[in-house]
Design a protein around this motif. Structure first.
Motif, PDB file in Angstrom:
ATOM      1  N   GLY A  50      10.415  -9.682   3.997  1.00 57.67           N
ATOM      2  CA  GLY A  50       8.794  -8.538   3.683  1.00 57.67           C
ATOM      3  C   GLY A  50      10.534  -7.615   3.572  1.00 57.67           C
ATOM      4  O   GLY A  50      10.997  -7.361   5.025  1.00 57.67           O
ATOM      5  N   ILE A  51      10.252  -6.714   2.793  1.00 51.89           N
ATOM      6  CA  ILE A  51      10.229  -5.196   2.987  1.00 51.89           C
ATOM      7  C   ILE A  51       9.949  -3.941   2.884  1.00 51.89           C
ATOM      8  O   ILE A  51       8.694  -3.954   2.163  1.00 51.89           O
ATOM      9  N   TYR A  52       9.671  -3.182   3.813  1.00 47.10           N
ATOM     10  CA  TYR A  52       8.621  -1.429   3.877  1.00 47.10           C
ATOM     11  C   TYR A  52       8.927  -0.815   2.641  1.00 47.10           C
ATOM     12  O   TYR A  52       9.931  -0.819   2.624  1.00 47.10           O
ATOM     13  N   PHE A  53       7.918  -0.674   2.915  1.00 48.99           N
ATOM     14  CA  PHE A  53       8.310   0.909   1.279  1.00 48.99           C
ATOM     15  C   PHE A  53       6.817   1.893   2.068  1.00 48.99           C
ATOM     16  O   PHE A  53       5.634   1.864   2.567  1.00 48.99           O
ATOM     17  N   ASP A  54       7.347   3.069   1.335  1.00 43.72           N
ATOM     18  CA  ASP A  54       5.817   4.193   1.832  1.00 43.72           C
ATOM     19  C   ASP A  54       4.845   4.536   0.592  1.00 43.72           C
ATOM     20  O   ASP A  54       5.210   4.297  -0.301  1.00 43.72           O
ATOM     21  N   GLY A  55       3.497   3.448   0.900  1.00 41.16           N
ATOM     22  CA  GLY A  55       3.240   3.711  -0.007  1.00 41.16           C
ATOM     23  C   GLY A  55       1.836   4.772  -0.342  1.00 41.16           C
ATOM     24  O   GLY A  55       1.165   5.202  -1.684  1.00 41.16           O
TER      25      GLY A  55
ATOM     26  N   ASP B 182       2.592   2.880   5.355  1.00 40.45           N
ATOM     27  CA  ASP B 182       3.628   1.479   5.834  1.00 40.45           C
ATOM     28  C   ASP B 182       2.539   0.757   4.627  1.00 40.45           C
ATOM     29  O   ASP B 182       2.322  -0.086   5.078  1.00 40.45           O
ATOM     30  N   MET B 183       3.576   0.111   4.392  1.00 41.19           N
ATOM     31  CA  MET B 183       2.780  -1.247   2.919  1.00 41.19           C
ATOM     32  C   MET B 183       4.304  -2.251   2.785  1.00 41.19           C
ATOM     33  O   MET B 183       5.900  -1.660   3.894  1.00 41.19           O
ATOM     34  N   ARG B 184       4.104  -3.109   2.556  1.00 44.81           N
ATOM     35  CA  ARG B 184       4.924  -4.087   2.252  1.00 44.81           C
ATOM     36  C   ARG B 184       5.190  -5.186   1.040  1.00 44.81           C
ATOM     37  O   ARG B 184       3.908  -5.131   0.773  1.00 44.81           O
TER      38      ARG B 184
END
Length: 457
Positions: free
Chosen positions: A59-64, A77-79
């Protein structure tokens, strides 16, 4: 967290490996990993194509916390986990120097490793799981309408149209036919099967219909459709909008949505050739459920202040809670079907500003509730309801949809079936956002008010 993209032997699934091969074959250098926020806005995280395998396995992390209605800053932190079945090369990029492609993603909560309950795609999956437990799969086909407007000298959208066409007109009146053609080519490159396209009733208004599919694929396609239409229109120096009512006193844009259930044996659960309307008892109960919950559903299928400028009598948009097999003034129509597999119902009130995942989920849960409770559909109305006066509507027991977004949100909060269908995360966040939108509208002063009152009082 175990990814569906990983096979049991630890390698990539067949679908994921096929994507990696296609990335090489088509010289893809960047991937857009797409998802939607609660309001239905398509978001994306762009990564180099050589990160595709990592995206599938980890998966790729991003700022939720930066996404509308997702999470608080302290749990940001979301994926993203891409669905390889949604891989498609973007048709508007120059491919000589390298192509870009997109995949639609499911959002995961990094703290639990489970699907994020605030992901609209997850909300629809939960609705489809409920249908599966009842022995059904759900098919859907929307008809999203849109306007094409000219841009000004600074590239900003206007409400000026470049044509004077009407319903099903041809060039030269329909000057945007070339744009529609390019949009269709672009959609077909991304895997769409286009049924038809035509000029709609209003000047500058258009409709492109694509094939029936399972409800999740269809919801994915609605987001893709809006993106492609806007991008290719921009190449023609036009602005495409899915705003429900951009011009007063003419027809607005709807997204009529066709729905049917199929059994595990592949039979259309909505068809009964012995019935006067070719509708099974299951179909009538599903239809009855939608009518029962229609006021609450409207908050989801017609989610903007502007949506209720379209939902007024006289402009073909249905506002009366009824169904018909003949006319289009009712909320739900039973279209003619040439073969049993095509038997379906058409919900005519949704508009293209909705989040398709949430809108389909609300419609499906309402219909399934109708089946579970045995809600009977009323008799169909074969007369033009727009011509009824209030006394006649009361005689037929016909209610109306909420008149504004505030009333629709009230109905949503008062209807546990539809509110709970959105989930413990999305429900409150959605209501909060829409309450704020309606409040901002109420305290604003429109140009209409200034023109009417400024010099009079």
């Amino acid at each position: 967290m175990t990814s569906d993209n990983v096979a049991t032997d630890g390698g990539l699934s067949v679908e994921a490996q096929n994507v990696l091969d296609e990335i090489d074959e088509k010289n893809v250098d960047f991937l857009r990993l797409q998802f939607t926020d609660i309001l239905g806005t398509v978001k994306n995280v762009s990564v180099p194509a050589d990160q595709a395998e990592k995206a599938f396995t980890e998966g790729i992390y991003f700022d939720g916390s930066s996404i509308e209605g997702f999470v608080r800053i302290q749990e940001s932190d979301m994926r993203l986990m891409p669905d390889p079945r949604t891989f498609a090369v973007l048709p508007w990029r120059d491919r000589e120097s390298g192509a870009s492609a997109r995949m639609i993603c499911d959002v995961y909560d990094t703290s639990t490793g489970e699907p994020f309950e605030g992901d609209p795609r997850y909300v629809l999956k939960q609705a489809l799981e409920r249908a599966h437990e009842m022995g059904y799969t759900v098919n859907a086909a929307p008809e999203p309408e849109f306007f094409l407007f000219e841009e000004d000298d600074e590239g900003r959208a206007t409400t000026k149209t470049g044509d004077h066409g009407g319903y099903f007109d041809l060039a030269p009146k329909d000057l945007a036919s070339d744009v529609r053609r390019d949009i269709i080519y672009g959609l077909e490159e991304m895997g769409f099967e286009i049924e038809a396209s035509h000029h709609e009733v209003a000047r500058g208004q258009h409709e492109i219909n694509f094939e029936y599919d399972d409800a999740l694929t269809t919801a994915d396609n609605v987001g893709t459709f809006r993106t492609v239409v806007r991008a290719i229109a921009a190449q023609h120096d036009l602005h495409a909008t899915f705003m429900p009512k951009p011009i007063p006193k003419i027809n607005g844009s709807g997204m009529h949505t066709h729905i049917s259930l199929f059994t595990e044996d592949g039979d259309n659960a909505f068809h009964d050739g012995a019935d006067e309307f070719d509708l099974s008892e299951t179909a009538k109960q599903f239809l009855g459920g939608i009518l029962e919950h229609a006021p609450a559903i409207t908050a989801v299928t017609n989610p903007t202040v502007n949506s209720y400028k379209r939902l007024v009598p006289g402009y073909e948009a249905p506002v009366y809670v009824a169904w018909s097999d003949r006319n289009r003034s009712a909320l739900i129509r039973k279209p003619a079907a040439r073969i049993p597999a095509a038997s379906r119902i058409e919900a005519r009130f949704p508009d293209p500003s909705c989040n398709p995942y949430l809108a389909f989920a609300a419609l499906i849960h309402a219909g399934l509730d109708g089946i579970e409770k045995g809600i009977e559909a009323p008799d169909p109305i074969r007369e033009n309801i727009y011509e009824f006066d209030e006394e006649k509507r009361e005689e037929y027991g016909i209610e109306t949809l909420p008149e504004n977004l505030g009333g629709a949100i009230d109905a949503l909060e008062d209807d546990p079936v539809i509110y709970d269908a959105l989930g413990e995360h999305v429900g409150p966040k959605f209501v909060e956002a829409k309450r704020q939108e309606h409040t901002e509208y109420l305290v604003d002063v429109s140009q209409w008010e200034l023109d009417r009152y400024l010099e009079t009082f």
